[in-house]
Enzyme design. Structure first.
Site, PDB file in Angstrom:
ATOM      1  N   ARG A  10       0.827  -1.210   0.000  1.00 51.38           N
ATOM      2  CA  ARG A  10       0.000   0.000   0.000  1.00 51.38           C
ATOM      3  C   ARG A  10       0.860   1.258   0.000  1.00 51.38           C
ATOM      4  O   ARG A  10       0.484   2.264  -0.598  1.00 51.38           O
ATOM      5  CB  ARG A  10      -0.966  -0.004   1.187  1.00 51.38           C
ATOM      6  CG  ARG A  10      -0.332  -0.170   2.546  1.00 51.38           C
ATOM      7  CD  ARG A  10      -1.394  -0.083   3.633  1.00 51.38           C
ATOM      8  NE  ARG A  10      -0.883  -0.552   4.919  1.00 51.38           N
ATOM      9  CZ  ARG A  10      -1.550  -0.446   6.045  1.00 51.38           C
ATOM     10  NH1 ARG A  10      -2.738   0.110   6.075  1.00 51.38           N
ATOM     11  NH2 ARG A  10      -1.039  -0.894   7.179  1.00 51.38           N
ATOM     12  N   SER A  37      -5.677   4.506   5.223  1.00 51.03           N
ATOM     13  CA  SER A  37      -5.401   3.064   5.261  1.00 51.03           C
ATOM     14  C   SER A  37      -4.755   2.572   3.982  1.00 51.03           C
ATOM     15  O   SER A  37      -3.776   1.838   4.017  1.00 51.03           O
ATOM     16  CB  SER A  37      -6.705   2.268   5.477  1.00 51.03           C
ATOM     17  OG  SER A  37      -7.224   2.478   6.763  1.00 51.03           O
ATOM     18  N   GLU A  58     -19.234   4.646  -2.608  1.00 49.21           N
ATOM     19  CA  GLU A  58     -18.380   4.014  -3.629  1.00 49.21           C
ATOM     20  C   GLU A  58     -19.035   3.936  -5.003  1.00 49.21           C
ATOM     21  O   GLU A  58     -18.348   3.996  -6.023  1.00 49.21           O
ATOM     22  CB  GLU A  58     -17.965   2.617  -3.168  1.00 49.21           C
ATOM     23  CG  GLU A  58     -17.047   2.622  -1.940  1.00 49.21           C
ATOM     24  CD  GLU A  58     -17.826   2.707  -0.632  1.00 49.21           C
ATOM     25  OE1 GLU A  58     -19.082   2.711  -0.666  1.00 49.21           O
ATOM     26  OE2 GLU A  58     -17.185   2.765   0.437  1.00 49.21           O
ATOM     27  N   ARG A 167      -2.574  -5.123   1.327  1.00 48.51           N
ATOM     28  CA  ARG A 167      -2.361  -4.148   2.388  1.00 48.51           C
ATOM     29  C   ARG A 167      -0.929  -4.167   2.943  1.00 48.51           C
ATOM     30  O   ARG A 167      -0.265  -3.142   3.014  1.00 48.51           O
ATOM     31  CB  ARG A 167      -3.338  -4.454   3.519  1.00 48.51           C
ATOM     32  CG  ARG A 167      -3.186  -3.614   4.772  1.00 48.51           C
ATOM     33  CD  ARG A 167      -4.203  -4.098   5.807  1.00 48.51           C
ATOM     34  NE  ARG A 167      -4.256  -3.247   6.975  1.00 48.51           N
ATOM     35  CZ  ARG A 167      -3.575  -3.459   8.094  1.00 48.51           C
ATOM     36  NH1 ARG A 167      -2.742  -4.487   8.165  1.00 48.51           N
ATOM     37  NH2 ARG A 167      -3.698  -2.654   9.118  1.00 48.51           N
TER      38      ARG A 167
END
Lengths: 322, 295
Positions: A10, A37, A58, A167
């Site tokens: 990420r 995040s 979204e 991630r």
């Protein structure tokens, strides 16, 4: 020996797209409230005017991306994979895939590595869904090195693209000499006993599994398939020819993803036994990454056990036939 | 369209609207099926946009500085196609290919096939998001004169995405974005109740105005069949005040055809020969009994 950890994918994502935007004023970043995040915030700090916060909405975000593309901008859409693929799926279908607009769907938090979140955030059918959509190229990078290169590639590609990002820091498969080629699979280990075909961040664990198998006298041939669509059929056929026995391994459902794609290709071009390892038609659940890898049979040790069992069964069958 | 004004410009636009309606009826009749109620209710607004208000170049559909139009209620495509053809984007005769194999005039608008379409639509609620993206992109690329018009249905405003877009547009103070709700008070089927033909309207009276205002939009209302007022409200909408603008256009579903007006079941339907003749006569374009409505 296991492959070392690379950088968190990420962070590489945020940095790479921000760097691309340094020299390309057409690049904009869309976020649905999770930039801190996904590390889209790295882009925001560098290009605040081109960081478009879309809020927790979204479906609208994917539609906005399509509109931005019509005026010549290159939108990168970022949120968690679950909320970038399945929630706004109809917007992707109608406004992005059917139009062929130049939108980059580049979410993080793919697969089971979602940071103790459980069923809603784990998504294990995104590759099946996206590769089934006409016109949508689908790329699953193995590590931070390949992710950066795939992101750079997709910025120059004209048309919709889906890049599946992860991630956390994952094992590093490639070194600085690696060159990602869109649509090309790459042999990452040579072997004669069994062909392992993998994609995304599962490939480093498959390479580790191959080392465990070697200790048992099984030499695995390992093919990494970063581009699921379009599929590198010649490379898959060649890899299958090496051993005559194929095992696909993916951190994803075995239905319709890499395993499905490989089985489809080989059944048409080189009928070969294909065993599929991955999520066996189940949703995910909350646990640490390591625990989930064990649970779903995707750790290097569990992959090697399953592949060894497949090889033993196949050896008995061959002996019975001779 | 019933205005008796002597203003030649208004009369010109009313005639354009009438011709749009004629082409809608012809094309749907030739296709043996298609949406009617929604395209007919939107015809005056489409005429005002394409024949007066929008800055466009039919001979150069991709002109970067053009105003944009997104038909979020994509099922009214034949109304848009009629306006585009009459405005010179493509030959009028091509309207006869509507919904036929190989046509550029798809049942719902497909921008990859027909120049002049600024977005593909058809799945409701999406056009407003795309329009928001277009307007935001025009601003980001320095084309501050571009206006982006998005036409929605009132039934369409039941889609949650519409309100996602409304929220975000207000956040960005996007006053170059102009939504137009074709408020014809009927959706395809809707809820049963004490309304025309036993169906309820998609929203209660005043509900749309209150909702858009609550989302931070400038709300303008107009009689969507009074051409002078339509032009006036669209000209006012061009002038931004820091907020996105919505025009609530009060219309009649099936407007212009006597037996269709106000009936939900003419949302989409095939015409009989008699119905076709009556519709054309209602629109001041009587057809001889023998020619089957050919152009």
């Amino acid at each position: 020996m296991t492959l070392p950890l690379g950088r968190a994918m990420r962070e590489v994502f945020g940095e790479t797209v921000a760097e691309l935007a340094d020299t390309d004023p057409r690049i904009v970043m869309l976020d649905a409230d999770v930039g801190s995040s996904t590390r889209a915030d790295i882009f925001e700090h560098r290009h605040p005017d081109r960081y478009l916060q879309m809020g927790i909405a979204e479906q609208n975000m994917l539609g906005v991306a399509a509109g931005l593309a019509t005026v010549g901008l290159i939108p990168f859409v970022s949120t968690f994979v679950a909320f970038a693929v399945v929630r706004p799926l109809d917007q992707i279908r109608v406004l992005i895939a059917q139009t062929g607009l130049n939108v980059k769907i580049t979410p993080g938090y793919a697969g089971i590595f979602t940071g103790l979140t459980g069923k809603t955030h784990l998504i294990v059918d995104d590759v099946s869904i996206m590769r089934a959509m006409p016109g949508m190229v689908t790329v699953c990078p193995a590590d931070d090195i390949e992710a950066a290169q795939a992101l750079r590639w997709c910025a120059s590609y004209q048309g919709p693209a889906y890049i599946r990002l992860v991630r956390d820091a994952t094992q590093r498969l490639f070194d600085g000499s690696y060159a990602f080629e869109f649509g090309r699979a790459v042999v990452v280990r040579e072997g004669r006993d069994v062909t392992l075909i993998s994609t995304g961040t599962q490939t480093p664990r498959v390479v580790d599994a191959a080392e465990l198998l070697a200790a048992q006298g099984i030499e695995a041939h390992v093919l990494h398939v970063p581009t699921i669509k379009p599929l590198d059929v010649p490379a898959i056929v060649a890899a299958a020819d090496r051993t005559g026995c194929v095992v696909t391994v993916e951190e994803h459902t075995i239905i319709g993803g890499l395993g499905g794609a490989v089985a489809e290709a080989l059944s048409e071009h080189r009928p070969t036994l294909v065993k599929r390892l991955g999520m066996q038609d189940v949703f995910g659940e909350s646990a640490s990454n390591a625990a989930l890898l064990e649970l779903y049979g995707l750790s290097a040790a569990r992959v090697s056990e399953q592949v060894a069992a497949i090889c033993r069964t196949r050896g008995k069958e061959a002996a019975a036939q001779s | 369209m019933t205005t008796t004004t002597q203003d030649p410009e208004v009369r010109r636009l009313e005639e354009s609207a009438r011709r749009i309606r004629v082409e809608i009826i012809r094309a749907v009749n030739e296709a043996k099926a298609g949406h009617l109620g929604g395209p007919l209710s939107a015809a005056d607004m489409l005429a005002a946009l394409y024949f007066r208000v929008m800055r466009i170049r039919p001979e150069e559909p991709g002109w970067p500085d053009r105003d944009r139009f997104v038909l979020s209620k994509g099922h009214s495509s034949i109304g848009l196609y009629a306006a585009l053809a009459l405005r010179g984007y493509f030959p009028l005769g091509e309207l006869a290919t509507f919904d036929q194999a190989g046509t550029r005039l798809q049942g719902h608008p497909d921008m990859t096939r027909l120049p002049g379409l600024d977005m593909s639509t058809g799945s409701l609620g999406m056009g407003i998001s795309a329009g928001l993206g277009i307007a935001l992109g025009a601003r980001l690329t320095g084309r501050s004169d571009v206006r982006t018009y998005v036409m929605l249905g009132d039934g369409e405003c039941q889609e949650g995405e519409v309100w996602e877009a409304a929220m975000v547009a207000a956040r960005y103070g996007l006053d170059t974005l102009i939504a137009i709700v074709d408020h014809n008070k009927l959706q395809q089927y809707g809820w049963a109740g004490d309304g025309p033909d036993g169906r309820l309207p998609p929203e209660a009276p005043g509900e749309l105005v209150a909702k858009w205002a609550a989302f931070g939009w400038r709300v303008l209302e107009v009689d969507g069949h009074d051409m002078a007022s339509v032009v006036d409200v669209l000209e006012r909408a061009r002038e931004g005040d820091g907020r996105p603008t919505v025009v609530i256009s009060h219309t009649v579903k099936g407007k212009g055809v006597s037996f269709m007006e106000g009936h939900y079941y003419w949302h989409t339907r095939a015409l009989t020969a008699d119905e076709f003749a009556t519709a054309m006569a209602d629109l001041g374009e009587p057809v001889a009994a023998t020619n089957g409505g050919a152009r």
